[in-house]
Motif scaffolding. Structure first.
Motif, PDB file in Angstrom:
ATOM      1  N   ALA A 169       0.838  -1.207   0.000  1.00  0.00           N
ATOM      2  CA  ALA A 169       0.000   0.000   0.000  1.00  0.00           C
ATOM      3  C   ALA A 169       0.871   1.256   0.000  1.00  0.00           C
ATOM      4  CB  ALA A 169      -0.922  -0.007   1.215  1.00  0.00           C
ATOM      5  N   ALA A 170       1.955   1.240   0.776  1.00  0.00           N
ATOM      6  CA  ALA A 170       2.861   2.387   0.810  1.00  0.00           C
ATOM      7  C   ALA A 170       3.520   2.600  -0.548  1.00  0.00           C
ATOM      8  CB  ALA A 170       3.925   2.187   1.892  1.00  0.00           C
ATOM      9  N   ALA A 171       3.928   1.515  -1.185  1.00  0.00           N
ATOM     10  CA  ALA A 171       4.551   1.630  -2.508  1.00  0.00           C
ATOM     11  C   ALA A 171       3.567   2.158  -3.540  1.00  0.00           C
ATOM     12  CB  ALA A 171       5.098   0.267  -2.939  1.00  0.00           C
ATOM     13  N   LEU A 172       2.331   1.673  -3.483  1.00  0.00           N
ATOM     14  CA  LEU A 172       1.299   2.164  -4.397  1.00  0.00           C
ATOM     15  C   LEU A 172       1.093   3.662  -4.235  1.00  0.00           C
ATOM     16  CD1 LEU A 172      -1.407  -0.640  -4.180  1.00  0.00           C
ATOM     17  CD2 LEU A 172      -0.401   0.227  -6.293  1.00  0.00           C
ATOM     18  N   CYS A 173       0.981   4.101  -2.995  1.00  0.00           N
ATOM     19  CA  CYS A 173       0.728   5.527  -2.747  1.00  0.00           C
ATOM     20  C   CYS A 173       1.912   6.380  -3.175  1.00  0.00           C
ATOM     21  CB  CYS A 173       0.408   5.746  -1.267  1.00  0.00           C
ATOM     22  SG  CYS A 173      -1.167   5.044  -0.756  1.00  0.00           S
ATOM     23  N   LEU A 174       3.111   5.906  -2.911  1.00  0.00           N
ATOM     24  CA  LEU A 174       4.298   6.654  -3.314  1.00  0.00           C
ATOM     25  C   LEU A 174       4.351   6.768  -4.832  1.00  0.00           C
ATOM     26  CD1 LEU A 174       6.916   8.049  -2.438  1.00  0.00           C
ATOM     27  CD2 LEU A 174       8.046   5.798  -2.531  1.00  0.00           C
ATOM     28  N   ALA A 175       4.020   5.684  -5.531  1.00  0.00           N
ATOM     29  CA  ALA A 175       4.061   5.699  -6.988  1.00  0.00           C
ATOM     30  C   ALA A 175       2.945   6.554  -7.583  1.00  0.00           C
ATOM     31  CB  ALA A 175       3.958   4.272  -7.518  1.00  0.00           C
ATOM     32  N   ALA A 181       8.981   8.392   0.973  1.00  0.00           N
ATOM     33  CA  ALA A 181       8.553   7.076   1.430  1.00  0.00           C
ATOM     34  C   ALA A 181       7.982   7.137   2.842  1.00  0.00           C
ATOM     35  CB  ALA A 181       9.730   6.103   1.374  1.00  0.00           C
ATOM     36  N   SER A 182       8.581   7.981   3.684  1.00  0.00           N
ATOM     37  CA  SER A 182       8.112   8.095   5.071  1.00  0.00           C
ATOM     38  C   SER A 182       6.691   8.630   5.165  1.00  0.00           C
ATOM     39  CB  SER A 182       9.058   8.997   5.864  1.00  0.00           C
ATOM     40  OG  SER A 182       9.144  10.288   5.270  1.00  0.00           O
ATOM     41  N   ASP A 183       6.213   9.314   4.121  1.00  0.00           N
ATOM     42  CA  ASP A 183       4.836   9.815   4.126  1.00  0.00           C
ATOM     43  C   ASP A 183       3.819   8.686   4.115  1.00  0.00           C
ATOM     44  OD1 ASP A 183       5.776  12.419   3.985  1.00  0.00           O
ATOM     45  OD2 ASP A 183       5.599  12.527   1.799  1.00  0.00           O
ATOM     46  N   TRP A 184       4.191   7.546   3.552  1.00  0.00           N
ATOM     47  CA  TRP A 184       3.224   6.478   3.301  1.00  0.00           C
ATOM     48  C   TRP A 184       3.496   5.207   4.080  1.00  0.00           C
ATOM     49  CZ3 TRP A 184      -0.482   8.941   1.207  1.00  0.00           C
ATOM     50  CH2 TRP A 184      -0.246   9.979   0.295  1.00  0.00           C
ATOM     51  N   LEU A 185       4.691   5.067   4.632  1.00  0.00           N
ATOM     52  CA  LEU A 185       4.995   3.857   5.388  1.00  0.00           C
ATOM     53  C   LEU A 185       4.267   3.854   6.729  1.00  0.00           C
ATOM     54  CD1 LEU A 185       8.802   3.521   4.677  1.00  0.00           C
ATOM     55  CD2 LEU A 185       7.049   1.843   4.077  1.00  0.00           C
ATOM     56  N   PRO A 186       3.782   2.698   7.150  1.00  0.00           N
ATOM     57  CA  PRO A 186       3.098   2.627   8.445  1.00  0.00           C
ATOM     58  C   PRO A 186       4.090   2.741   9.589  1.00  0.00           C
ATOM     59  CG  PRO A 186       3.364   0.437   7.537  1.00  0.00           C
ATOM     60  CD  PRO A 186       3.832   1.390   6.478  1.00  0.00           C
ATOM     61  N   GLU A 187       3.580   3.136  10.740  1.00  0.00           N
ATOM     62  CA  GLU A 187       4.422   3.152  11.925  1.00  0.00           C
ATOM     63  C   GLU A 187       4.896   1.733  12.216  1.00  0.00           C
ATOM     64  OE1 GLU A 187       2.116   4.921  15.017  1.00  0.00           O
ATOM     65  OE2 GLU A 187       2.678   6.960  14.450  1.00  0.00           O
ATOM     66  N   ALA A 194      12.134   2.217   3.637  1.00  0.00           N
ATOM     67  CA  ALA A 194      12.243   3.365   2.738  1.00  0.00           C
ATOM     68  C   ALA A 194      13.172   3.044   1.569  1.00  0.00           C
ATOM     69  CB  ALA A 194      12.746   4.589   3.504  1.00  0.00           C
ATOM     70  N   ALA A 195      14.249   2.326   1.839  1.00  0.00           N
ATOM     71  CA  ALA A 195      15.166   1.932   0.759  1.00  0.00           C
ATOM     72  C   ALA A 195      14.497   0.934  -0.176  1.00  0.00           C
ATOM     73  CB  ALA A 195      16.441   1.335   1.356  1.00  0.00           C
ATOM     74  N   TRP A 196      13.674   0.059   0.361  1.00  0.00           N
ATOM     75  CA  TRP A 196      12.948  -0.885  -0.493  1.00  0.00           C
ATOM     76  C   TRP A 196      12.019  -0.148  -1.458  1.00  0.00           C
ATOM     77  CZ3 TRP A 196      11.116  -4.368   4.146  1.00  0.00           C
ATOM     78  CH2 TRP A 196      12.224  -5.044   4.661  1.00  0.00           C
ATOM     79  N   LEU A 197      11.317   0.850  -0.928  1.00  0.00           N
ATOM     80  CA  LEU A 197      10.388   1.607  -1.789  1.00  0.00           C
ATOM     81  C   LEU A 197      11.141   2.392  -2.848  1.00  0.00           C
ATOM     82  CD1 LEU A 197       8.291   0.668   0.219  1.00  0.00           C
ATOM     83  CD2 LEU A 197       7.357   2.989   0.282  1.00  0.00           C
ATOM     84  N   ALA A 275      -0.037   7.707   8.227  1.00  0.00           N
ATOM     85  CA  ALA A 275      -0.022   7.453   6.791  1.00  0.00           C
ATOM     86  C   ALA A 275      -1.429   7.174   6.280  1.00  0.00           C
ATOM     87  CB  ALA A 275       0.900   6.284   6.473  1.00  0.00           C
ATOM     88  N   ALA A 276      -2.233   6.494   7.090  1.00  0.00           N
ATOM     89  CA  ALA A 276      -3.620   6.217   6.711  1.00  0.00           C
ATOM     90  C   ALA A 276      -4.421   7.505   6.620  1.00  0.00           C
ATOM     91  CB  ALA A 276      -4.249   5.258   7.719  1.00  0.00           C
ATOM     92  N   GLU A 277      -4.228   8.373   7.577  1.00  0.00           N
ATOM     93  CA  GLU A 277      -4.941   9.647   7.557  1.00  0.00           C
ATOM     94  C   GLU A 277      -4.516  10.490   6.362  1.00  0.00           C
ATOM     95  OE1 GLU A 277      -4.174  11.427  11.319  1.00  0.00           O
ATOM     96  OE2 GLU A 277      -5.042   9.765  12.459  1.00  0.00           O
TER      97      GLU A 277
END
Length: 323
Positions: A169-175, A181-187, A194-197, A275-277
């Motif tokens: 979900a984080a990767a989808l949102c970033l793309a 990456a930190s904007d979308w990664l969950p706590e 972040a490096a993976w994304l 990130a969800a908010e």
């Protein structure tokens, strides 16, 4: 690709044919609500939900046959995070066996619950090295989600169960939306996430700008199935309750194509992750519930169904000013 294998172009063509709301039904519901014996806007968000249901059900509003559908799969990226890939199967077994939290709530409100298991033993590919899904697999999963939507249900709750679903979900949102990456990664995400994304964006850069290609490259089987179910609900004029970040990230694929494609959707709950908010704000959606739930396994959607039933009961059962 073989001649008879499904293609994403078929979905792109479908996106141009989706119906809008029923303006006549919406106007009739508004007239009814305006005549209720209470101050204007007195039902608050309950009134808004009743009007929304009427606009997408072509009549009513009504809420006698609710369904919650859960799609379960696994993501290759989860193996990098040393996730227990058997956990998805355990959650599926609990729901199928009637032992999960969602079973208790769905049963209390007579909601039909279906769980769709999607090749748990075959996770999607690790998207840090290339696309998570082939075009055929992505198109098949979209079609599978569409086939899960049957006629006759008044609302459809959609959720997902997946190891690695939060990272996907984080990767989808970033793309789709950019940012960091930190904007979308969950706590609590792994420190390397972040490096993976970043690696995933680099490996799949050709997909950026095409939401369905972004889905194919960064999503999973359950993500594509949720997208397909959202589309089929639109065709069937069935309102949708999205539960949790994985389902909302799937919906973001359609929002990136055209925001109005989500007009038949409400968000049941998000959890309490920033990130969800952020994602909900980006999609201009306010959750119906804020109970501190953390998963998107359909539990929140099941909990939101009685809220919709209350909206319908007030709209249809209250006295009007004329008596």
């Amino acid at each position: 690709m073989a001649q008879d294998e499904p293609r994403l172009d078929e979905i792109r063509a479908l996106l141009r044919e989706l119906p809008g709301p029923d303006e006549a039904a919406a106007a009739a519901a508004q007239a009814r609500q305006s005549a209720l014996a209470l101050p204007s806007g007195g039902l608050g968000r309950l009134g808004e939900l009743a009007l929304w249901l009427a606009a997408w059900q072509n009549a009513g509003p009504r809420l006698e046959r609710p369904r919650v559908a859960l799609f379960a799969a696994n993501h290759g990226i989860a193996e990098r995070a040393d996730a227990d890939m058997n956990e998805t199967a355990r959650q599926v077994q609990a729901a199928v066996g009637g032992r999960a939290a969602i079973n208790q709530v769905a049963g209390a409100w007579d909601s039909d619950l279906r769980v769709y298991e999607m090749a748990l033993e075959q996770p999607s590919a690790d998207f840090t090295a290339g696309p998570a899904l082939s075009e055929a697999d992505c198109a098949r999963a979209l079609s599978y989600g569409m086939m899960a939507v049957e006629q006759g249900f008044d609302v459809m709750g959609l959720g997902a169960i997946a190891q690695g679903g939060d990272l996907s979900a984080a990767a989808l949102c970033l793309a789709l939306f950019g940012g960091e990456a930190s904007d979308w990664l969950p706590e609590g995400a792994p420190s390397e996430a972040a490096a993976w994304l970043a690696a995933a964006l680099e490996a799949n850069r050709a997909a950026l700008g095409d939401p369905l290609e972004v889905l194919r490259c960064f999503g999973g089987l359950e993500t594509a199935a949720v997208v397909g179910a959202i589309l089929a609900c639109r065709l069937a004029r069935t309102p949708v309750l999205l539960d949790g970040v994985p389902a909302l990230a799937a919906a973001a694929v359609l929002h990136a194509r055209e925001p109005a494609l989500l007009d038949h959707c409400q968000v049941a709950q998000l959890g309490n992750d920033p990130a969800a908010e952020r994602l909900a704000r980006r999609l201009n959606r306010r959750p119906l519930l804020d109970l501190g739930l953390t998963d998107g396994d359909g539990f929140g959607a099941a909990l939101a169904i009685p809220l919709l039933q209350a909206a319908v009961a007030c709209h249809t059962g209250m006295a009007s000013r004329e008596g």
